[in-house]
Write a protein that holds these residues in place. Structure first.
Motif, PDB file in Angstrom:
ATOM      1  N   UNK A 603      -4.538  12.503 -19.192  1.00  0.00           N
ATOM      2  CA  UNK A 603      -5.516  13.261 -18.408  1.00  0.00           C
ATOM      3  C   UNK A 603      -6.943  13.091 -18.916  1.00  0.00           C
ATOM      4  N   UNK A 604      -7.149  12.212 -19.900  1.00  0.00           N
ATOM      5  CA  UNK A 604      -8.519  12.128 -20.403  1.00  0.00           C
ATOM      6  C   UNK A 604      -9.419  11.426 -19.398  1.00  0.00           C
ATOM      7  N   UNK A 605     -10.687  11.744 -19.528  1.00  0.00           N
ATOM      8  CA  UNK A 605     -11.681  11.270 -18.579  1.00  0.00           C
ATOM      9  C   UNK A 605     -11.729   9.748 -18.521  1.00  0.00           C
ATOM     10  N   UNK A 606     -11.699   9.095 -19.674  1.00  0.00           N
ATOM     11  CA  UNK A 606     -11.793   7.630 -19.704  1.00  0.00           C
ATOM     12  C   UNK A 606     -10.701   7.010 -18.832  1.00  0.00           C
ATOM     13  N   UNK A 607      -9.514   7.561 -18.954  1.00  0.00           N
ATOM     14  CA  UNK A 607      -8.405   7.024 -18.158  1.00  0.00           C
ATOM     15  C   UNK A 607      -8.594   7.327 -16.670  1.00  0.00           C
ATOM     16  N   UNK A 608      -8.901   8.577 -16.376  1.00  0.00           N
ATOM     17  CA  UNK A 608      -8.984   8.968 -14.958  1.00  0.00           C
ATOM     18  C   UNK A 608     -10.148   8.299 -14.239  1.00  0.00           C
ATOM     19  N   UNK A 609     -11.182   7.929 -14.975  1.00  0.00           N
ATOM     20  CA  UNK A 609     -12.342   7.293 -14.351  1.00  0.00           C
ATOM     21  C   UNK A 609     -12.241   5.772 -14.374  1.00  0.00           C
ATOM     22  N   UNK A 610     -11.182   5.267 -14.950  1.00  0.00           N
ATOM     23  CA  UNK A 610     -11.071   3.822 -15.124  1.00  0.00           C
ATOM     24  C   UNK A 610     -10.556   3.141 -13.846  1.00  0.00           C
ATOM     25  N   UNK A 611     -11.323   2.186 -13.311  1.00  0.00           N
ATOM     26  CA  UNK A 611     -10.871   1.481 -12.100  1.00  0.00           C
ATOM     27  C   UNK A 611      -9.484   0.872 -12.264  1.00  0.00           C
ATOM     28  N   UNK A 612      -9.120   0.544 -13.499  1.00  0.00           N
ATOM     29  CA  UNK A 612      -7.777  -0.011 -13.705  1.00  0.00           C
ATOM     30  C   UNK A 612      -6.704   0.985 -13.304  1.00  0.00           C
ATOM     31  N   UNK A 613      -6.933   2.235 -13.654  1.00  0.00           N
ATOM     32  CA  UNK A 613      -5.974   3.273 -13.240  1.00  0.00           C
ATOM     33  C   UNK A 613      -5.922   3.383 -11.718  1.00  0.00           C
ATOM     34  N   UNK A 614      -7.093   3.395 -11.079  1.00  0.00           N
ATOM     35  CA  UNK A 614      -7.116   3.540  -9.609  1.00  0.00           C
ATOM     36  C   UNK A 614      -6.395   2.375  -8.938  1.00  0.00           C
ATOM     37  N   UNK A 615      -6.721   1.165  -9.412  1.00  0.00           N
ATOM     38  CA  UNK A 615      -6.101  -0.010  -8.801  1.00  0.00           C
ATOM     39  C   UNK A 615      -4.591   0.011  -9.017  1.00  0.00           C
ATOM     40  N   UNK A 616      -4.211   0.407 -10.205  1.00  0.00           N
ATOM     41  CA  UNK A 616      -2.780   0.460 -10.503  1.00  0.00           C
ATOM     42  C   UNK A 616      -2.085   1.469  -9.593  1.00  0.00           C
ATOM     43  N   UNK A 617      -2.710   2.618  -9.432  1.00  0.00           N
ATOM     44  CA  UNK A 617      -2.095   3.672  -8.611  1.00  0.00           C
ATOM     45  C   UNK A 617      -1.967   3.221  -7.154  1.00  0.00           C
ATOM     46  N   UNK A 618      -3.010   2.598  -6.629  1.00  0.00           N
ATOM     47  CA  UNK A 618      -2.961   2.162  -5.231  1.00  0.00           C
ATOM     48  C   UNK A 618      -1.969   1.015  -5.057  1.00  0.00           C
ATOM     49  N   UNK A 619      -1.992   0.096  -6.009  1.00  0.00           N
ATOM     50  CA  UNK A 619      -1.103  -1.047  -5.939  1.00  0.00           C
ATOM     51  C   UNK A 619       0.352  -0.592  -6.018  1.00  0.00           C
ATOM     52  N   UNK A 620       0.598   0.330  -6.923  1.00  0.00           N
ATOM     53  CA  UNK A 620       1.955   0.851  -7.077  1.00  0.00           C
ATOM     54  C   UNK A 620       2.453   1.472  -5.772  1.00  0.00           C
ATOM     55  N   UNK A 621       1.565   2.256  -5.137  1.00  0.00           N
ATOM     56  CA  UNK A 621       1.973   2.923  -3.891  1.00  0.00           C
ATOM     57  C   UNK A 621       2.301   1.901  -2.806  1.00  0.00           C
ATOM     58  N   UNK A 622       1.421   0.926  -2.622  1.00  0.00           N
ATOM     59  CA  UNK A 622       1.668  -0.072  -1.581  1.00  0.00           C
ATOM     60  C   UNK A 622       2.993  -0.801  -1.826  1.00  0.00           C
ATOM     61  N   UNK A 623       3.189  -1.216  -3.057  1.00  0.00           N
ATOM     62  CA  UNK A 623       4.401  -1.978  -3.361  1.00  0.00           C
ATOM     63  C   UNK A 623       5.665  -1.140  -3.236  1.00  0.00           C
ATOM     64  N   UNK A 624       5.561   0.046  -3.736  1.00  0.00           N
ATOM     65  CA  UNK A 624       6.728   0.931  -3.688  1.00  0.00           C
ATOM     66  C   UNK A 624       7.112   1.216  -2.224  1.00  0.00           C
ATOM     67  N   UNK A 625       6.113   1.486  -1.403  1.00  0.00           N
ATOM     68  CA  UNK A 625       6.394   1.770   0.012  1.00  0.00           C
ATOM     69  C   UNK A 625       6.936   0.531   0.719  1.00  0.00           C
ATOM     70  N   UNK A 626       6.413  -0.622   0.344  1.00  0.00           N
ATOM     71  CA  UNK A 626       6.908  -1.863   0.945  1.00  0.00           C
ATOM     72  C   UNK A 626       8.375  -2.072   0.586  1.00  0.00           C
ATOM     73  N   UNK A 627       8.654  -1.888  -0.667  1.00  0.00           N
ATOM     74  CA  UNK A 627      10.015  -2.114  -1.143  1.00  0.00           C
ATOM     75  C   UNK A 627      11.010  -1.158  -0.500  1.00  0.00           C
ATOM     76  N   UNK A 628      10.693   0.118  -0.521  1.00  0.00           N
ATOM     77  CA  UNK A 628      11.648   1.084   0.024  1.00  0.00           C
ATOM     78  C   UNK A 628      11.781   0.899   1.537  1.00  0.00           C
ATOM     79  N   UNK A 629      10.681   0.514   2.177  1.00  0.00           N
ATOM     80  CA  UNK A 629      10.742   0.260   3.616  1.00  0.00           C
ATOM     81  C   UNK A 629      11.668  -0.912   3.904  1.00  0.00           C
TER      82      UNK A 629
END
Lengths: 754, 754
Positions: A603-629
Motif C-alpha cells: 500500500x505504499x505510495x511509491x508502489x501505488x503511484x508506479x506506472x508499472x503497477x498500473x500496467x500490470x493491473x490492467x494487463x492482468x485484467x485483460x488477460x484473465x478475462x480473455x482466458x476465462x472467456x
C-alpha cells in the motif's frame, strides 16, 4: 491543557507534524520522507532530532493532547497563511518561529518535506485558526504550455481553426425551431467549407491537405461551438465525402470530391435502416443491376426497410446509398452507390421519398430523415467501385474474393468516423468540465457560521472527487485518440484490423465517459446547469446519441472483445484452440506468480503511484478475462452448443473484456506519451494525471480485483484514499487544467462560467 | 459420436439433464432438487435411478460426448417446443419419449424439477435444434392483479385520476415554444383543479378530502402525461397552497386556501435564492416589520439575492416568500409571508420585478422565473404565523423558543414535497421502462444466419441485465414511498424528525435511480429513444433536475447520514459519545461474529435468496459505516479540529452512509410489504423482485463488502451470477411486470412502444 513551548529547532517542525498527524493518510514512505529531512537538517541538535523522530512512530502516534497543544501554538502566533507563497507551509513555519523567537531562517529540510509529500494549502488551511490569504488557483503551471503539449504537431491547424470560430456566424444562441436552426447550421458548414476545413482530409488535387489527423482535431474543437454543427459537418465531409474518397475510384473523385469538400454538392450517407443500425450486413435495400439499360435499380422492399436517421437528408442533392448489390441474380453483398435525390430546384426526384425525423433529444440543427427508394435507376458508373465493380460486360468483379472480407474492408475505411465521434464526445466533456469547474471556483456554499466567507464549491472533497478524475480522464483520452488517428492514418500499416478493434472499444468507453461527465457537470452546477444558456443542457442532449450511433456501444464492445480473442488466433472448434489456451494459461500464471500476499497488500505510495503497477493491473485484467472467456466458450462448444449461442451466453463477459482492453489501451498510450514530455515539471503533472486515471479505474472495478485476490482489503482501501488524496493535490491546479484544454474565450458563452 | 439410446424412464430426464449441465450455474441445492425428484419417481427402476444419480456428481460431470449425444437425441426427435404450454420442458420431454416409444405419460417428478429450479423456456430454447413456438410473454401472472396490489387502498383515487387523464386536453404533443407550452400546462392544471384534484390534500372545509397520501399517488401518475404538468401542479397546490395550509393559520386558510385549491388564486413558492438552494437558512431576502405602518417590508438587498427558479412565477398573482424576519431590529430567522405580486390585470405590482428564467433542459412548460422585491409592503397579517407571529403589540412571539428548532419545524412541514418529487421521478422511470421493454419485445436484432427469425432484443442477456433490476427497483421504491407517505401523514406520530431523515435519503437515491433508468432506457431504444415522439427524451430532460431541486441530493444524503448519527445520540464533543461508541462497537461485533468463513463463502441459493441474508448484509453495512464514521469524527475532534472541518473531511463517508441507510430502509419496507401479500403466487413474485433488488444492490457495492471480508470471492461471484439468472427467470414475466405499473393506454403515445 498542557501549554508546552518548544525550542526553535523543534518548533519549526510543529506545523508539519500537526498537518501530518491530523491527516488520515500516513504511510511508511511518507514517514521516511520526514525522517530523511530530519537527518539532513544540520541545524537540529541530537536531542531535538530524537524528539522529532519519537513523534514518527505509526504504532504510537502523539497523544491527542500533544496535538491540541501544537495547534494552539500555531494558532496563537497569529501568523497569516499566504497561499500564494511558493512554499506556503514552510513559510508559515518560518514565521511562527519568527513570532516566538525573532529568528526567521528558511529551512530547506522543511521545503523538502513540503515538496515530497505534495502537501497543498488546501490540506491544512482549515487546521489552524489563522487568517488565510486564499487564492483560487495556483500559477505554478501555465495553461498555454499545457495546451501546447496537447495540440502537439497539430498546433497550426488547431490555432487556425479556433481563430476562425471567432466569427459572428458561430455566436451561440438558443434555437427552438428546427427549420431555422438547420438553416443556421447549414450556413456554418458552408462557411467552414469555404475556408477549406471541409476538404482537409482529401488529397490536394481535390482542395484538401490530406490531413485526416488534423481533421479529427478540428472535429473536437467544433463541439465548443455546437453539436449540430459538428455532426452535420461530419456527415457532409466525413461520411458522404469520405465514402466517395474511400469507396469510390478516380472517376468519382474527379466528378464529386471537390464539390463535396466545398459543400457545393450536399450529400448524405444512407446506410442505417431500422433494426439494422449495427447489423449493416442485414440491410434490406437492394441495388439490382439491369444489364439491358446498364443501370442499377435502387429499391426499398418494405415500408419499414427505409433508410433511417439519415443526417443531411433534407438538404442533400445526393445520397451515398448502402444496398445489397445484385448482379445477374446473385447477391454480392453490401455496396455503396451514389444516388441523386433532388434536382436543381431542390425537388425530390421521381421514386425518392424523404421524411423529416422530427424533433430529437438533441442535435435539432441536424436534418435527420427517412428515405425510401421506389425502383430508382442510376447509371452503372455510380457504383462506388473501389472494392467491387461491375465490368463493361455486366459481370461482377472484386479483387477480394471472400465476401466477408470484402464487406469488412469497405466498412473499415469508415473507422475514422468512429474516432471523430469519440473526439466530439471528448470535446463535449471538456467543455462541460470547464464550465462546471469555473462555476465551482466562483460559487460559495454554506459552512459553519464562524467563518465569514463561505467555502468555494471546489473546496469540498465530494466536489473534487466528482470532477477531478473526469478531468484526468479527458487528458488520457485526448492523447489516446490522437495516437489512434495517427496509427489509423499510417499508410505503412495497411492492415487496419487491429486499429478497428481498438477504435471500437475506445469509441464506447469514451462516449460513455462523455455522457457521464456531462451529467456530473450538470448536477455539479445545480439549477444553473439546467438553464439552456449555460450550455451543459445542449451538450447533454447532443452527446447522448453518440453512445448509440456509429455503432451501438454494447455491440462495439463485443466486437472489440472478439478482436482480442481472435488476436490469440483462437479457433473455437479446432484443435488449435487448446494450444492457444495453454499459452494463455502460461502467461497468466506468470502474472499470477507476482500476486503473493506481499504484492496484493502493498500500500505504499511509491508502489501505488508506479506506472508499472498500473500496467500490470490492467494487463492482468485483460488477460484473465480473455482466458476465462475462452475457457467458457470452449466448454459450451464442447457440449454441442452452437457458437452463436455460446457467445450469447457470455455476452456480459464480452462486455467486461471489451472495456478492460480499452482502458488498458488508453492508459498505456497516455503513460507512454507522458514519458516523452521534455519539461520535467509538466511531465510530473501528466504523470500525476495518469496515476489518478489508473487508480480511479482500478477503484471502479475493485470488486473484480478483490474477487480475483489481485488486491487485498487494505490495498483496496488505500487505492480509494489515494484517489481522494490525488484530487486534493490537484485542487490548486484545477483551473489551469481546464484552461489547458484551450477552449477559445469566444466559445465560452455560459454566464455561469464567467 | 456414440449414438446411444436410453430406455424411456431415463430418456424423459435427458432434456432436463442437458439443460442443467449446459448451464453455468449448478449449485448443491439444485442437485438436491433433482435427486429428490428421482427418488419420488415411482416409475423408475433402481438401475435407472442409479444411472440418473450418477450424472449428478458436480465433481465428475457427464462427458462432453455424452452431452452431445443427449442433444442429438432431443434434436432428432423433431419435437416442437411450445412455450405456451404450462410446463414446456416437461411437455417437451413427454413428447420426446412419445416420439421414440409411443408412450406419453406426464411425469410429475419432471414437473417438480421444472417448477423448483425455476427453469424457463428462454433458458433452453436455443439449446436444442428443435422448432420453437415462441411467445413474447407468459400469462402466468395477470397485470391487473399486480396493479391492484400496487394501488392498495388508493385504488379508487388512482383509478378515478387515470380515467380523468383520458381527455383531449392531456393528449401528448411536441411543444417547442415555451409560451405556448406554458399556456397548455396552465389549462391542464386548472382542469384538474376544477375536478377537485388540486385540493385533495386540504381539509374538506376548503374543498379537499384531506388525502395527502392519495395526492402523492396521483402525483406519480401525472408524469404519464407530462413532467411540466406534474411540477406546475406541485408548485401550485403542494408548495404554494401547502405553505398556506401548513405554515398559515385559520385566517389564511379562510381567505386563500380554497381559491388556491381551485387554481383561482395562482401562486408561487419563493424560497430558493442563487447559492441558497440547499442552505435556506442563509437566504438574503429580508422581511422587516415596520411598527408605525403595521406592515412587513419585503426587500431584496443585492442584485444577486433574487429569488431564483421560482415555478409559476409568470402566472402567479401571489408569492409565498421566505425571508429573514426582522422584528424590532432582531432577526427572528426565516419565515414565510404572503406577498401579492400582480394585480387583476396581471400587471406587476410596484416594487416587484419578475424575469423569465428562459429555456431549460426540460420542464419548459413550467414558467420558472427570478423575483426581486424593492421595499414591498404587505400587512402584518400576511405573515404565515403558525410557528411564529407578530403580536398586536408588535412583538415577535413563538411557542418554539429555540430558533433552530423553529426553523426545522417549519421546513419539516414541507417534507411531503420531497416524497412527491421522488414519486414523480419514479413515475418517469416506470414510463421509460415500459416504453423500452415494449420496444425490446418487438424489435429483433441480428443473430447467426442459420435461424430465420432474428432474436428479440429482450432475449439478449445484456438487455435483460440492463433493464430487469431497474424494474425490480421500481417495485421496491413504489412500496417504500407509499409507506413513507403513510408514516408522514400519521398524526399519531407528531415527531417527524425520523421520517425527514428517511425522506432526505430516499429522495436522493430514488431520483438518481430515476435518471439512470431513463438514460438506460434511452440507450436501450437506440436511435428511436432519441426521437422526441417516443417520450423518453422529454422524461430525461424533465426528471434530470429532480436530483438537484427540493434539496440537492448530495446535501440531502449528508443530512440523512447526520440523522443516522444523531439517532445514536452522539454528542461529538462530550463524554457521552464514548459510551455510544461502546454500544455501537458491541452491536457491530455481534454482527461480525456471524461473519466467519462459512458465512462469507456461503453460495447456495437458499442462503442467497433469503431475506435474512439481505437484511443482515444491509444492516451490517449501515452499522459498520456509522461506527467507522463516528470513530473518524471523534478522532479528528480529539486532535482539536473543529467539528465543521471534521465533517468536511469525512464528506464521502457521509454520502456512503446516507446511501447505505436509504437502501436498507427501502429493502426492509418492501420485504415487510411482500410478506403481507395474501395470494401465494403473487407473494412469490414480489419476493423474487425483492431478492433481485437486494442482490443487485449488494453487487453494486461488492468492493466494499469484499474489503470488509463480509463476503468472499466465491460469494461475490455467485451473487453476480444470481443477478443474471434472476433477470433470465423474470424474462417471461417482464411484459406483465411493466403492465403492472398500470400506465393508462391513453398515456402510452410512444410509437416505439406500440
Amino acid at each position: 491543557m498542557e501549554k508546552k513551548m518548544y525550542p526553535g529547532g523543534i518548533l519549526q517542525y510543529i506545523p508539519f507534524f500537526y498537518v501530518i498527524w491530523s491527516d488520515d493518510l500516513l504511510s511508511v514512505s511518507e514517514i521516511n520522507v520526514v525522517q530523511k529531512a530530519i537527518k539532513q537538517d544540520k541545524g537540529l541538535t541530537k536531542d531535538e532530532a530524537a524528539t522529532l523522530n519519537s513523534w514518527l512512530n505509526i504504532k504510537q502516534p502523539p497523544a491527542d493532547e500533544t496535538l491540541k497543544n501544537w495547534k494552539h501554538i500555531v494558532s496563537n502566533s497569529k501568523v497569516r497563511l499566504v497561499e500564494s507563497n511558493t512554499y506556503p507551509l514552510t513559510t508559515l513555519s518560518q514565521n511562527v518561529v519568527c513570532h516566538y523567537y525573532n529568528e526567521c531562517p528558511f529551512n530547506d529540510s522543511l521545503k523538502y518535506i513540503e515538496v515530497n509529500l505534495g502537501i497543498q494549502p488546501n490540506h491544512y488551511n482549515h487546521l489552524f485558526d489563522v487568517e488565510v490569504d486564499h487564492e483560487i488557483t495556483s500559477d505554478y503551471y501555465d495553461a498555454s504550455e499545457i495546451d501546447t503539449i496537447l495540440k502537439g504537431k497539430h498546433a497550426p491547424v488547431i490555432d487556425g481553426f479556433r481563430a476562425a470560430l471567432d466569427k459572428p456566424i458561430f455566436a451561440w444562441d438558443i434555437h427552438r425551431k428546427k427549420e431555422k436552426f438547420r438553416e443556421i447550421v447549414l450556413k456554418q458548414v458552408q462557411f467552414l467549407a469555404h475556408k477549406g476545413f471541409g476538404a482537409m482530409a482529401y488529397p490536394q488535387a481535390y482542395g484538401g491537405t490530406g490531413d485526416m489527423e488534423g481533421y479529427a482535431t478540428i472535429f473536437e474543437n467544433m463541439m465548443y461551438v455546437d453539436g449540430s454543427l459538428t455532426i452535420k459537418f461530419g456527415v457532409q465531409f466525413g461520411l458522404f465525402g469520405g465514402s466517395i474518397q474511400k469507396l469510390g475510384t478516380k472517376k468519382h473523385h474527379d466528378k464529386y470530391l471537390k464539390k463535396a469538400g466545398t459543400a457545393d454538392l450536399l450529400g448524405c450517407f444512407a446506410m442505417t435502416e431500422t433494426g439494422h443500425g449495427s447489423n449493416v450486413r442485414g440491410i434490406k435495400t437492394t441495388a439490382t443491376f439491369d444489364k439491358t439499360s446498364d443501370n442499377i435499380i435502387i429499391h426499398t422492399p418494405g415500408k419499414n426497410d427505409n433508410k433511417e436517421y439519415i443526417g443531411n437528408a433534407l438538404h442533400s442533392k445526393m445520397a451515398s446509398v448502402f444496398a445489397q448489390l445484385i448482379v445477374n441474380g446473385k447477391n454480392e453483398g453490401v455496396h455503396a452507390i451514389l444516388v441523386p435525390v433532388r434536382d436543381e430546384k431542390h425537388e425530390l426526384l421521381p421514386g425518392v421519398t424523404i421524411e423529416d425525423n422530427g424533433y430529437k433529444l438533441g442535435l435539432n440543427g441536424v436534418d435527420n430523415g427517412k428515405i425510401w427508394f421506389n425502383q430508382v435507376a442510376v447509371p452503372r458508373e455510380n457504383l462506388l467501385n473501389k472494392y467491387g465493380t461491375i465490368t463493361d460486360k455486366g459481370e461482377y468483379h472484386s479483387d477480394i474474393k471472400n465476401p466477408n472480407k470484402r464487406f469488412f474492408t469497405m466498412l473499415g475505411t469508415l473507422v475514422g468516423g468512429r474516432i471523430c465521434v469519440a473526439r466530439a464526445g471528448l470535446g463535449g466533456a471538456k467543455m462541460s468540465l470547464t464550465i462546471a469547474i469555473k462555476h465551482a471556483l466562483k460559487r460559495r456554499q454554506f459552512n459553519d457560521s464562524v467563518k465569514i466567507q463561505e467555502d468555494l464549491l471546489m473546496d469540498y472533497p465530494t466536489h473534487q472527487l466528482r470532477l477531478t478524475p473526469l478531468v484526468a480522464s479527458a487528458y488520457v483520452y485526448h492523447v489516446t485518440l490522437d495516437k489512434m488517428m495517427e496509427v489509423y492514418c499510417d499508410d505503412s500499416q495497411p492492415d487496419k484490423r487491429k486499429v478497428e478493434t481498438q477504435v471500437a472499444g475506445l469509441k464506447s468507453i469514451i462516449t460513455w465517459y462523455a455522457n457521464n461527465t456531462i451529467q456530473e457537470c450538470r448536477e455539479a452546477c445545480g439549477g444553473k446547469g439546467y438553464l439552456i444558456e449555460n450550455r451543459i443542457a445542449d451538450l447533454k442532449g447532443d452527446v447522448d446519441i453518440f453512445t448509440t450511433f456509429e455503432g451501438d456501444n454494447n455491440v462495439l464492445l463485443q466486437l472489440a472483445a472478439k478482436g482480442v480473442l481472435s488476436d490469440f488466433k483462437a479457433e473455437f472448434n479446432s484443435a488449435g484452440f487448446s494450444s492457444v489456451l495453454k499459452v494463455l494459461a502460461k502467461q497468466l500464471s506468470d502474472k499470477l506468480s507476482n500476486i503473493n500476499p506481499m504484492y496484493s497488500n502493498k500500500v505504499d505510495k511509491e508502489h501505488l503511484y508506479n506506472p508499472k503497477f498500473h500496467k500490470h493491473a490492467f494487463d492482468y485484467r485483460t488477460r484473465r478475462l480473455t482466458y476465462t472467456l475462452a475457457m467458457r466458450i470452449r466448454s459450451y462448444i464442447k457440449k454441442g452448443i452452437p457458437s452463436y449461442q455460446a457467445f450469447l451466453k457470455v455476452q456480459t463477459h464480452l462486455l467486461a473484456l471489451g472495456k478492460a482492453y480499452s482502458i488498458e489501451l488508453a492508459y498505456r498510450t497516455f503513460a507512454d506519451f507522458a514519458e516523452t514530455i521534455k519539461d520535467e515539471k509538466y511531465r510530473a503533472l501528466f504523470e500525476k494525471l495518469g496515476t489518478l486515471y489508473a487508480l480511479y479505474e482500478i477503484r471502479k472495478d475493485a470488486a473484480w480485483y478483490l474477487e480475483q485476490g489481485y488486491i487485498g482489503s487494505s490495498k483496496s482501501k488505500a487505492i480509494r484514499q489515494r484517489v481522494e488524496r490525488l484530487c486534493t493535490e490537484l485542487r490548486p491546479h484545477i483551473d489551469v487544467l481546464v484552461d489547458g484544454f484551450g477552449i477559445p474565450k469566444h466559445c465560452m458563452s455560459a454566464p455561469v462560467a464567467n
